[in-house]
Design a protein around this motif. Structure first.
Motif, PDB file in Angstrom:
ATOM      1  N   GLY A  68      17.428  29.792 -51.299  1.00  0.00           N
ATOM      2  CA  GLY A  68      18.746  30.615 -50.767  1.00  0.00           C
ATOM      3  C   GLY A  68      18.549  32.007 -50.119  1.00  0.00           C
ATOM      4  N   HIS A  69      17.398  32.262 -50.089  1.00  0.00           N
ATOM      5  CA  HIS A  69      17.126  33.582 -49.398  1.00  0.00           C
ATOM      6  C   HIS A  69      17.221  33.627 -48.036  1.00  0.00           C
ATOM      7  CE1 HIS A  69      15.378  34.460 -53.456  1.00  0.00           C
ATOM      8  NE2 HIS A  69      15.789  35.591 -53.283  1.00  0.00           N
ATOM      9  N   GLU A  70      17.575  34.613 -47.128  1.00  0.00           N
ATOM     10  CA  GLU A  70      17.683  34.611 -45.771  1.00  0.00           C
ATOM     11  C   GLU A  70      16.725  35.948 -44.947  1.00  0.00           C
ATOM     12  OE1 GLU A  70      20.799  35.278 -42.215  1.00  0.00           O
ATOM     13  OE2 GLU A  70      21.634  34.882 -44.184  1.00  0.00           O
ATOM     14  N   HIS A  71      16.030  35.313 -43.948  1.00  0.00           N
ATOM     15  CA  HIS A  71      15.225  36.402 -43.398  1.00  0.00           C
ATOM     16  C   HIS A  71      15.296  36.140 -41.848  1.00  0.00           C
ATOM     17  CE1 HIS A  71      12.022  39.356 -43.293  1.00  0.00           C
ATOM     18  NE2 HIS A  71      11.561  38.655 -42.378  1.00  0.00           N
ATOM     19  N   ASP A  72      15.863  37.075 -41.124  1.00  0.00           N
ATOM     20  CA  ASP A  72      15.602  37.056 -39.566  1.00  0.00           C
ATOM     21  C   ASP A  72      16.657  36.152 -39.176  1.00  0.00           C
ATOM     22  OD1 ASP A  72      14.145  39.411 -39.450  1.00  0.00           O
ATOM     23  OD2 ASP A  72      12.330  38.305 -38.837  1.00  0.00           O
ATOM     24  N   GLY A  73      17.515  35.588 -39.817  1.00  0.00           N
ATOM     25  CA  GLY A  73      18.596  34.633 -39.412  1.00  0.00           C
ATOM     26  C   GLY A  73      17.959  33.146 -39.756  1.00  0.00           C
ATOM     27  N   TYR A  74      17.185  33.052 -40.524  1.00  0.00           N
ATOM     28  CA  TYR A  74      16.661  31.636 -41.160  1.00  0.00           C
ATOM     29  C   TYR A  74      16.479  31.726 -42.540  1.00  0.00           C
ATOM     30  CZ  TYR A  74      15.474  31.606 -36.032  1.00  0.00           C
ATOM     31  OH  TYR A  74      15.424  31.239 -34.837  1.00  0.00           O
ATOM     32  N   THR A  75      16.499  30.231 -43.113  1.00  0.00           N
ATOM     33  CA  THR A  75      16.631  30.026 -44.560  1.00  0.00           C
ATOM     34  C   THR A  75      15.734  28.564 -44.336  1.00  0.00           C
ATOM     35  OG1 THR A  75      17.559  29.953 -46.576  1.00  0.00           O
ATOM     36  CG2 THR A  75      18.775  29.128 -44.693  1.00  0.00           C
ATOM     37  N   LEU A  76      15.458  28.457 -45.882  1.00  0.00           N
ATOM     38  CA  LEU A  76      14.988  27.064 -45.977  1.00  0.00           C
ATOM     39  C   LEU A  76      16.090  26.023 -46.693  1.00  0.00           C
ATOM     40  CD1 LEU A  76      11.524  27.574 -47.536  1.00  0.00           C
ATOM     41  CD2 LEU A  76      12.132  26.326 -45.525  1.00  0.00           C
ATOM     42  N   GLU A  77      16.215  25.054 -46.319  1.00  0.00           N
ATOM     43  CA  GLU A  77      16.833  23.992 -46.887  1.00  0.00           C
ATOM     44  C   GLU A  77      16.265  22.497 -47.083  1.00  0.00           C
ATOM     45  OE1 GLU A  77      20.756  23.174 -44.918  1.00  0.00           O
ATOM     46  OE2 GLU A  77      21.638  25.193 -45.188  1.00  0.00           O
ATOM     47  N   HIS A  78      16.218  22.158 -48.426  1.00  0.00           N
ATOM     48  CA  HIS A  78      15.310  20.900 -48.600  1.00  0.00           C
ATOM     49  C   HIS A  78      13.989  21.095 -47.874  1.00  0.00           C
ATOM     50  CE1 HIS A  78      19.190  19.292 -49.908  1.00  0.00           C
ATOM     51  NE2 HIS A  78      19.670  19.387 -48.484  1.00  0.00           N
ATOM     52  N   GLY A  79      13.453  22.117 -48.245  1.00  0.00           N
ATOM     53  CA  GLY A  79      11.960  22.631 -47.799  1.00  0.00           C
ATOM     54  C   GLY A  79      11.795  22.579 -46.325  1.00  0.00           C
ATOM     55  N   HIS A  80      12.727  22.683 -45.530  1.00  0.00           N
ATOM     56  CA  HIS A  80      12.855  22.825 -44.064  1.00  0.00           C
ATOM     57  C   HIS A  80      13.443  24.086 -43.556  1.00  0.00           C
ATOM     58  CE1 HIS A  80      10.648  18.854 -43.786  1.00  0.00           C
ATOM     59  NE2 HIS A  80      11.709  18.408 -44.661  1.00  0.00           N
ATOM     60  N   VAL A  81      12.890  24.467 -42.516  1.00  0.00           N
ATOM     61  CA  VAL A  81      13.522  25.663 -41.816  1.00  0.00           C
ATOM     62  C   VAL A  81      14.859  25.427 -40.993  1.00  0.00           C
ATOM     63  CG1 VAL A  81      13.049  27.874 -40.193  1.00  0.00           C
ATOM     64  CG2 VAL A  81      11.331  26.882 -41.674  1.00  0.00           C
ATOM     65  N   VAL A  82      15.856  26.116 -41.292  1.00  0.00           N
ATOM     66  CA  VAL A  82      17.071  26.057 -40.600  1.00  0.00           C
ATOM     67  C   VAL A  82      17.583  27.575 -40.163  1.00  0.00           C
ATOM     68  CG1 VAL A  82      17.706  23.730 -41.886  1.00  0.00           C
ATOM     69  CG2 VAL A  82      18.494  26.019 -42.698  1.00  0.00           C
ATOM     70  N   SER A  83      18.494  27.334 -39.148  1.00  0.00           N
ATOM     71  CA  SER A  83      19.025  28.861 -38.724  1.00  0.00           C
ATOM     72  C   SER A  83      20.265  28.855 -39.257  1.00  0.00           C
ATOM     73  CB  SER A  83      19.083  28.721 -37.186  1.00  0.00           C
ATOM     74  OG  SER A  83      19.905  30.006 -36.806  1.00  0.00           O
ATOM     75  N   THR A  84      20.720  30.214 -39.969  1.00  0.00           N
ATOM     76  CA  THR A  84      21.888  30.667 -40.183  1.00  0.00           C
ATOM     77  C   THR A  84      22.696  31.068 -39.451  1.00  0.00           C
ATOM     78  OG1 THR A  84      21.045  32.876 -40.771  1.00  0.00           O
ATOM     79  CG2 THR A  84      20.842  31.173 -42.479  1.00  0.00           C
TER      80      THR A  84
END
Length: 383
Positions: free
Chosen positions: A101-117
């Motif tokens: 659930g952490h966010e960094h530079d507008g990206y996070t992990l969902e189900h082990g994959h990188v997604v953009s917030t």
């Protein structure tokens, strides 16, 4: 050597059974310790989710999951490098910065994959070719995933093994160390795979690829059966990896093909009236062969992983320790079969690659074939 192999086998067997026994013991201990209100909130075990997470790729190398007294899950993972290119430039950090659930530079992990917030889509090759995505509206994910890290580890392992063998052979022609085990395999690939399918004259130039493909597939199949780091990845069960291997075989076949091969494709030995039918079939056949290579390796390796995980999941689905007396031995039996499948699938891929290359480089003696046909006809008439 047999004692070492037996020791490693029983060590693997002990770790394999103990890991699942510990998981079951922990699950039962939590049930007895938790209150009734927490027991009602427990979610049912999702076998499909667990299996897909294990056979799929991810941006972190998951090791284990524990629960505290409040029932909260704590994941222990090895962080992997995240490398992203978007309109703002390059972003490089570790997956732990965007995990859980952490966010960094507008990206996070969902189900082990990188997604953009920020709502930016990940760039895909087919979508960009079809014109559905523009380079200015997407981000390019070039991160080191679990499968990529596993591939690098297997390549380093192969380099250490075979460079060490090469140094030993410079000193003496007698095999030492790993050479005692691997030299018979190399000789087998040469004498039973390369020479019979390619020929005793041209086989040498294709031996580096055939040996590399065989050992790469075999070693990664074995690493995938190890349930803990640095194993556990489904590299050869990833269709992208099998597709690249099949494409390499296709390119070697096409660039090595002689005029007889292309003549058979565009001028098949059939009546001219059948050319409109046979030529498209022959062209399609060029691509169906590597497609079969890709799907055969992908399907067999993935099916083995799914079968083992599905059998183990029965324990947690029915929540009965007695089912472990049947599930664990059965899963162990399938795992032992997978050791055979690991070598068998590497052998099949190598044999078919050598066969396709051999068909492309085969020289046809038309005069000799014509004389053979005449002699057969003559013998038939005499008989």
């Amino acid at each position: 050597m047999n004692r070492k192999v037996s020791s490693l086998f029983f060590a693997f067997l002990f770790v394999f059974i103990s890991s699942f026994a510990a998981a079951q013991h922990e699950s039962e201990g939590e049930k007895s310790a938790e209150k009734v209100e927490h027991a009602e909130e427990d979610k049912p075990f999702n076998a499909t989710k667990m299996i897909m997470e294990h056979i799929g790729d991810s941006n972190e190398w998951h090791l284990w999951t524990t629960k505290d007294e409040n029932g909260e899950e704590h994941h222990t993972s090895i962080p992997l490098p995240i490398i992203i290119k978007d309109n703002a430039g390059w972003h490089t950090f570790l997956s732990k910065d965007i995990a859980h659930g952490h966010e960094h530079d507008g990206y996070t992990l969902e189900h082990g994959h990188v997604v953009s917030t920020k709502g930016i889509q990940k760039a895909t090759l087919f979508a960009m070719i079809a014109g559905k995505q523009k380079a200015s509206d997407v981000f390019f994910d070039m991160s080191i995933t679990k499968n990529a890290a596993s591939m690098f580890l297997s390549v380093i392992f192969m380099m250490v093994i075979f460079i060490g063998m090469a140094r030993n052979y410079k000193k003496s022609q007698l095999p030492k160390g790993a050479g005692k085990l691997l030299e018979p395999v190399i000789v087998f690939i040469r004498d039973e795979v390369a020479i019979p399918n390619i020929g005793s004259v041209k086989y040498k130039r294709y031996m580096p690829y055939l040996l590399t493909a065989f050992f790469f597939i075999w070693f990664n199949n074995l690493f995938g059966l190890v349930p803990f780091f640095p194993g556990g990845s489904n590299l050869t069960g990833n269709i992208a990896i099998t597709a690249v291997l099949a494409i390499i075989t296709l390119l070697i076949t096409l660039f090595s093909a002689n005029k007889d091969y292309w003549k058979h494709i565009f001028m098949p030995p059939v009546p001219i009236l059948l050319y409109p039918i046979m030529i498209p079939i022959e062209i399609i056949g060029i691509f169906t062969k590597p497609f079969a290579l890709m799907m055969r390796l992908f399907a067999n390796i993935t099916a083995g992983h799914i079968m083992i995980l599905a059998i183990i999941s029965l324990i947690f689905i029915f929540k009965s320790p007695f089912l472990g007396f049947a599930s664990v031995p059965l899963a162990l039996f399938v795992s032992i079969l997978e050791l055979l499948v690991a070598a068998l699938q590497a052998y099949i891929f190598t044999v078919l690659s050598a066969l396709f290359i051999g068909i492309a480089v085969a020289e046809h003696d038309h005069d000799h074939a014509h004389n053979d046909d005449d002699s057969v006809g003559h013998d038939t008439m005499v008989a």
